[in-house]
Design an enzyme around this catalytic site. Sequence first.
Site, mmCIF file in Angstrom:
data_model
loop_
_atom_site.group_PDB
_atom_site.id
_atom_site.type_symbol
_atom_site.label_atom_id
_atom_site.label_comp_id
_atom_site.label_asym_id
_atom_site.label_seq_id
_atom_site.Cartn_x
_atom_site.Cartn_y
_atom_site.Cartn_z
ATOM 1 N N GLU A 258 -2.160 10.599 -0.489
ATOM 2 C CA GLU A 258 -3.456 9.913 -0.542
ATOM 3 C C GLU A 258 -3.971 9.613 0.859
ATOM 4 O OE1 GLU A 258 -5.582 5.780 -1.147
ATOM 5 O OE2 GLU A 258 -4.073 6.520 0.245
ATOM 6 N N GLU A 259 -3.059 9.168 1.734
ATOM 7 C CA GLU A 259 -3.463 8.802 3.096
ATOM 8 C C GLU A 259 -3.944 10.006 3.910
ATOM 9 O OE1 GLU A 259 -3.848 5.901 3.930
ATOM 10 O OE2 GLU A 259 -2.453 4.615 2.840
ATOM 11 N N ASP B 208 0.837 -1.204 0.000
ATOM 12 C CA ASP B 208 0.000 0.000 0.000
ATOM 13 C C ASP B 208 0.870 1.252 0.000
ATOM 14 O OD1 ASP B 208 -2.118 1.767 0.237
ATOM 15 O OD2 ASP B 208 -2.341 1.468 2.387
#
Length: 230
Positions: A38-39, A6
């Site tokens: 993104e996180e 990820d």
Amino acid sequence: GPGINDNGGGTISILEVAIHLTDFSVNNAVRFSWWTAEESGLLGAAYYVSQSSQEELDKIRLMLDFDMMASPNYAFQVYDGDGSAYGESGPPGSAEAEYEFERFFVEEMGENFTQIEFDGRSDYGPFLEAGVATGGIACGAEGIKSVEEQAMFGGVAGEWYDKNYHQVGDTVKNLNMGAWIVMTKSIAHMTATFARSFDLLPANTAANKQKRMEHAKRMSAKAVGKTWGI
């Protein structure tokens, strides 16, 4: 965590496809993108969309998202573009992307597949909210593998698709490389298909543009306050 599945998996998949695409000529432009933060709330993808004019967004016939391609307890998951499994379809072109992924898994790779919801948890989210046709595949994150999925894909029912999701164990030692190869071949197939032709996609008509705008309004309303990634 180290972030290898990820999302080092998707990162290296599309990089590999991009490198090999340089050996071929294409009819349609292909843009490869690696989004930041993104996180932290899909910040890079959201910024890109916010800085793109409607005219530029209308030129994007299909945005494909590849996040977590090598989960150790994997399932081959395809985004539910037509809404048949989860009720929320994507803009025109999303269903067609789903169908081609599914056809490729079954007819070309001899693999099973399952469907996952358009929940906006990865970098496709801002594009979906903008009414851009969207699709993608994944191998699973913190979700639990079902007995049915164990029969389809092997692995262990009742456990996460990736028990190392957002953990220190998300390293190169904890990947399913066989799954990663299948997913990367799927990415290559979709890239080649739509680089050659948009024939599988709905025509870019005024009626379909209106459908995309209506979808964008619905998604934007649902996305208020949503700031997380996968």
